[in-house]
Write an enzyme that holds these catalytic residues in place. Sequence first.
Site, PDB file in Angstrom:
ATOM      1  N   ALA A   1       8.091  -8.235  -6.042  1.00 43.23           N
ATOM      2  CA  ALA A   1       7.678  -7.551  -4.810  1.00 43.23           C
ATOM      3  C   ALA A   1       8.887  -6.909  -4.152  1.00 43.23           C
ATOM      4  CB  ALA A   1       7.016  -8.539  -3.860  1.00 43.23           C
ATOM      5  N   THR A   2      10.040  -7.548  -4.284  1.00 44.12           N
ATOM      6  CA  THR A   2      11.255  -6.976  -3.686  1.00 44.12           C
ATOM      7  C   THR A   2      11.510  -5.586  -4.267  1.00 44.12           C
ATOM      8  OG1 THR A   2      12.159  -9.199  -3.422  1.00 44.12           O
ATOM      9  CG2 THR A   2      13.729  -7.372  -3.329  1.00 44.12           C
TER      10      THR A   2
ATOM     11  N   ASN B   1       5.586 -15.199   5.622  1.00 44.31           N
ATOM     12  CA  ASN B   1       5.874 -16.241   4.634  1.00 44.31           C
ATOM     13  C   ASN B   1       6.376 -17.532   5.267  1.00 44.31           C
ATOM     14  OD1 ASN B   1       8.047 -14.234   5.052  1.00 44.31           O
ATOM     15  ND2 ASN B   1       9.276 -15.771   3.976  1.00 44.31           N
TER      16      ASN B   1
ATOM     17  N   GLN C   1       2.030 -12.422   0.751  1.00 43.00           N
ATOM     18  CA  GLN C   1       1.430 -13.735   1.052  1.00 43.00           C
ATOM     19  C   GLN C   1      -0.061 -13.639   1.374  1.00 43.00           C
ATOM     20  OE1 GLN C   1       2.986 -16.716   0.886  1.00 43.00           O
ATOM     21  NE2 GLN C   1       5.096 -16.039   0.610  1.00 43.00           N
TER      22      GLN C   1
ATOM     23  N   SER D   1       3.162  -9.652  -5.259  1.00 46.07           N
ATOM     24  CA  SER D   1       3.997 -10.387  -6.220  1.00 46.07           C
ATOM     25  C   SER D   1       3.141 -11.319  -7.072  1.00 46.07           C
ATOM     26  CB  SER D   1       5.014 -11.208  -5.419  1.00 46.07           C
ATOM     27  OG  SER D   1       5.832 -11.946  -6.292  1.00 46.07           O
ATOM     28  N   GLY D   2       3.470 -11.420  -8.368  1.00 45.80           N
ATOM     29  CA  GLY D   2       2.704 -12.285  -9.271  1.00 45.80           C
ATOM     30  C   GLY D   2       2.805 -13.758  -8.915  1.00 45.80           C
ATOM     31  N   HIS D   3       4.018 -14.196  -8.586  1.00 43.14           N
ATOM     32  CA  HIS D   3       4.214 -15.647  -8.487  1.00 43.14           C
ATOM     33  C   HIS D   3       3.742 -16.266  -7.173  1.00 43.14           C
ATOM     34  CE1 HIS D   3       8.118 -16.047  -6.122  1.00 43.14           C
ATOM     35  NE2 HIS D   3       8.127 -14.765  -6.375  1.00 43.14           N
TER      36      HIS D   3
ATOM     37  N   THR E   1      10.854  -0.966 -20.531  1.00 43.34           N
ATOM     38  CA  THR E   1       9.644  -1.384 -21.249  1.00 43.34           C
ATOM     39  C   THR E   1       8.880  -2.423 -20.437  1.00 43.34           C
ATOM     40  OG1 THR E   1      10.788  -0.982 -23.312  1.00 43.34           O
ATOM     41  CG2 THR E   1       8.825  -2.382 -23.437  1.00 43.34           C
TER      42      THR E   1
ATOM     43  N   CYS F   1      15.911 -19.716   6.144  1.00 47.70           N
ATOM     44  CA  CYS F   1      15.200 -18.483   5.819  1.00 47.70           C
ATOM     45  C   CYS F   1      14.557 -18.681   4.459  1.00 47.70           C
ATOM     46  CB  CYS F   1      16.193 -17.341   5.778  1.00 47.70           C
ATOM     47  SG  CYS F   1      15.519 -15.868   5.062  1.00 47.70           S
TER      48      CYS F   1
END
Length: 367
Positions: A70-71, A148, A176, A193-195, A231, A313
Amino acid sequence: MTVIYLDNQATTPLAPEAFDAMLPWLRDNFGNPHSPHVMGRQAAAAVEVAREQVAALLPPNGRVIFTGSATEAINLAMGTVRNRQDRNEVAIVDTEHAAVRDTALWYGTQGFDVKLLPVDQQGLIVLEELEACLGPQTALVGAMLVNNEIGVVQPVKKITEMAHRAGALMLCDAVQGFGRIEIPQNADLIALSGHKIYGPKGIGALWVRDGIEVPTLIHGGGQEQGIRSGTLSPALCVGLGTAARLCAERRAMDMIHIAILASKARSLFGDWTVNGSIDQRYPGNLNIRREGLDVARLMSDVRGVAFSAGSACASGSGRPSHVLAALGLEPAQIKSSIRLGFGRYNSIDDVEQAARLINQAAGNQLS
Ligand code: PLP
């Protein structure tokens, strides 16, 4: 030693279904999705199915660009300010994640004027301050859907309407909230984000409204729509797509489950004070404090529970929380805060056991 995992804002466990779906793309189907032969075409088809699964949870009039995180998606999105040479201001909420905040502050070193929009004691944006800040100079407004650290849900739809009235683009960090709560349909750029959705680490995505041009971030072979060369990993794409599909299928069930866990936790942590709004909150996040507590000591006393110090943080940098400070909390209150994050795979028993261990250790410290 078994650990009760209550840190679902930091990351989520991989859904077993996502793991199973990824496996063949790691083991047997190793074709390069950018190759024109049959193995490449099979991999490319799997990537496109995953893209549709992610897109199904996003507004209809845009495209999904896969990224490494996501960053990265946020960095890509913020690049749009470079297309708007007549405007030189970036306005973001003061409590944004470092991915947005520090990227915006970097643009501050590149000739842009960066405005940090204040929040009230509940952690919610002060809309009058946003209105006063917006103008013909505003290129981009950034606001996260769910915070978050404290779980507060910002009124992103309203913020977007205001940004659009000023002619600015709207970036929503939905990391989130994606797959959990409603996505603001009017935002221009949405990062995920995936995680954080029971998918794999190492993949995120940026949704871009049709008609918006995103400058190339990574130059090279031109993969991923010429914007982000390199890739693609079919396994990671398939993992993210499957995780998104599961979120869509299980949304109501997941939300009921999280609400039950949250209500249990609120009753078990009755002696603690909740940081941030109680009503405008994603219930899977409980950020609480107890006067006089030494959280570093608490964390070392309660090794059987994985949770976060509310004072740190959540980007993991070890910097003190700018979010709790923005709420107006005193340093001592910030240092006595913890964050508990409940997820799909937690049970009531997890919450009860964790509460017993944490409350016991806190009680020992304060007695
Ligand atoms: N934005 C928010 C709100 C987050 O919680 C996180 C991760 O903690 C990020 C952005 C960054 O996500 P990633 O780890 O995919 O770069």
